[in-house]
Write an enzyme that holds these catalytic residues in place. Structure first.
Site, short mmCIF file in Angstrom:
data_model
loop_
_atom_site.label_atom_id
_atom_site.label_comp_id
_atom_site.label_asym_id
_atom_site.label_seq_id
_atom_site.Cartn_x
_atom_site.Cartn_y
_atom_site.Cartn_z
N LYS A 30 31.90 46.02 30.80
CA LYS A 30 32.55 44.94 30.05
C LYS A 30 32.53 43.65 30.88
O LYS A 30 32.23 43.69 32.08
CB LYS A 30 33.97 45.36 29.68
CG LYS A 30 34.84 45.70 30.86
CD LYS A 30 36.05 46.54 30.45
CE LYS A 30 37.00 46.68 31.62
NZ LYS A 30 38.05 47.67 31.38
N TYR A 74 40.52 15.24 46.53
CA TYR A 74 41.63 14.90 45.63
C TYR A 74 42.97 15.11 46.30
O TYR A 74 43.20 16.14 46.94
CB TYR A 74 41.57 15.76 44.37
CG TYR A 74 40.50 15.33 43.40
CD1 TYR A 74 40.55 14.09 42.78
CD2 TYR A 74 39.47 16.20 43.08
CE1 TYR A 74 39.57 13.72 41.87
CE2 TYR A 74 38.48 15.84 42.17
CZ TYR A 74 38.53 14.59 41.57
OH TYR A 74 37.57 14.22 40.68
C1 LIG Z 1 37.95 48.55 32.51
C2 LIG Z 1 38.19 49.98 32.23
C3 LIG Z 1 37.75 50.96 33.12
C4 LIG Z 1 37.12 50.62 34.46
O1 LIG Z 1 38.13 50.23 35.37
P1 LIG Z 1 37.72 49.90 36.89
O2 LIG Z 1 38.98 49.69 37.62
O3 LIG Z 1 36.90 48.66 36.83
O4 LIG Z 1 36.96 51.06 37.36
C5 LIG Z 1 37.91 52.28 32.76
N1 LIG Z 1 38.49 52.62 31.59
C6 LIG Z 1 38.94 51.70 30.71
C7 LIG Z 1 39.57 52.13 29.44
C8 LIG Z 1 38.81 50.35 31.00
O5 LIG Z 1 39.26 49.44 30.14
#
Ligand SMILES: *Cc1c(COP(=O)(O)O)cnc(C)c1O
Length: 358
Positions: free
Chosen positions: A35, A255
């Site tokens: 993702k 800045y």
């Molecule tokens: C994002 C996610 C993961 C992965 O988590 P990490 O800490 O990046 O390994 C696993 N399961 C779900 C449901 C997630 O949303």
């Protein structure tokens, strides 16, 4: 001409991290979580690199699933938040994207749908995260309901761990016990472990593990850089100096004039800023590498530019290479300076930053 800022992505490191995680749970299938554009590393390129190894890919949306199908990814793809609109069911079927079902409203959508083929669903159980999922005491009834629907094929059981990065394993153990009690007698495959759990909680590694951050060498564990966990950083954020100027003692830099040179200094201006994803919250003195040498930022981060102290650095002329984070400078160090975690920095890389292979 494009800007000098770019991310260099080491897909070999992603693959070696995959192997390291697989070795933690040798018999488990691995759902590679991709993702947020593979945590900023590039959805398509990461998925294609892992296509021969990953049993499935986890995404945040059907649109991500569509991108993966478009480049020929054939294995199961799982929409980790499921769907929230009736037409999504037909889209999921067309793309062969599996759906997480975490809420009764999604059961209702599935109950009224007549997709051309049944969908694999992941029944998500809330065992203590209190974000998504059915309460433990509803699981048996929801499972029976799902099983009765023509739109539903295989049902995988899943939960998400809230504190698998904790030094105290008790919270994770309690979540696992709640999961086992809620699912007694149901059968079917089980998926519980995110990155931290894969690295720390063998008892959470059931049929399918779901690592995300650790695939990219990002540490899921507080105050511990990825390298200390045997992971290889897969992203290097780099740019070049586009100016080098001498300033007198007393000169205020950037800045707000928040940094004043205590003595004559040489200031390098790097073509990188918060408009690229370098965090503005990282204050004065954040480590940075210029021409391979460690120095620090001075003054405020601006949108396109970052001032660095090159007083002590020989060869720091216009064009010198600047490394903001990468294998030589842990992203977790910069994240700590900005009050965040490496995950957020990697996900925050902006579209205008070019991507290159290592
Ligand atoms: C994002 C996610 C993961 C992965 O988590 P990490 O800490 O990046 O390994 C696993 N399961 C779900 C449901 C997630 O949303």
């Amino acid at each position: 001409m494009s800007r000098a800022a770019c991310v260099e992505i080491d897909l070999g490191a992603v693959e070696r991290n995959f192997d390291r995680l697989q070795a933690c749970a040798p018999t488990a299938d691995v759902m590679a979580v991709v993702k947020a554009d593979a945590y900023g590393h590039g959805l398509e390129r990461v998925a294609q690199r892992l296509a021969a190894k990953a049993a499935a890919f986890g995404v945040a949306s059907l649109a991500d699933g569509e991108r993966l199908r478009a480049v020929g990814i054939r294995q199961p793809i799982v929409a980790l938040a499921g769907i929230d609109q009736a037409p999504d069911i037909e889209t999921a079927r067309r793309l062969a994207v599996d759906l997480v079902v975490h809420h009764q409203s999604q059961v209702v959508l599935l109950a009224t749908a007549t997709p051309a083929a049944p969908l694999r669903v992941y029944l998500k159980i809330d065992t203590g995260m209190h974000r998504l999922g059915f309460p433990a005491d509803q699981v048996q009834a929801v499972h029976a309901q799902l099983r009765s629907l023509p739109a539903v094929g295989e049902i995988v059981l899943m939960s998400h761990l809230a504190r698998s990065d904790d030094d105290d394993p008790a919270a994770t153990a309690a979540q696992i016990a709640r999961f086992d009690a809620a699912t007694v007698g149901l059968g079917g495959r089980v998926s519980l472990a995110n990155s931290a759990a894969v690295l720390r909680s063998p008892q959470a590694c059931r049929d399918m593990i779901r690592p995300g951050g650790a695939l990219y060498g990002l540490s899921p564990i507080a105050r511990t850089p990825g390298v200390a966990l045997g992971l290889e950083p897969a992203m290097r954020l780099v740019t070049r100096l586009i100016a080098v100027n001498d300033v007198a003692a007393g000169a205020a830099i950037g800045y707000g004039g928040s940094f004043t040179a205590p003595a004559p200094m040489r200031i390098g201006i790097a073509a990188i800023g918060y408009g690229d994803g370098y965090p503005r919250a990282a204050g004065d003195g954040t480590p940075v590498l210029v021409a391979g040498q460690l120095t620090r930022t001075v003054g405020r981060v601006s949108m396109d530019l970052l001032a660095v102290d090159v007083t002590p650095i020989g060869g720091a002329d216009v064009g010198a290479r600047v490394v903001l984070w990468g294998p030589e400078l842990p992203i977790e160090t910069i994240a700590a300076a900005a009050g965040t975690i490496g995950y957020e920095l990697a996900c925050g890389i902006q579209q205008r930053v070019a991507v290159r292979d290592f």
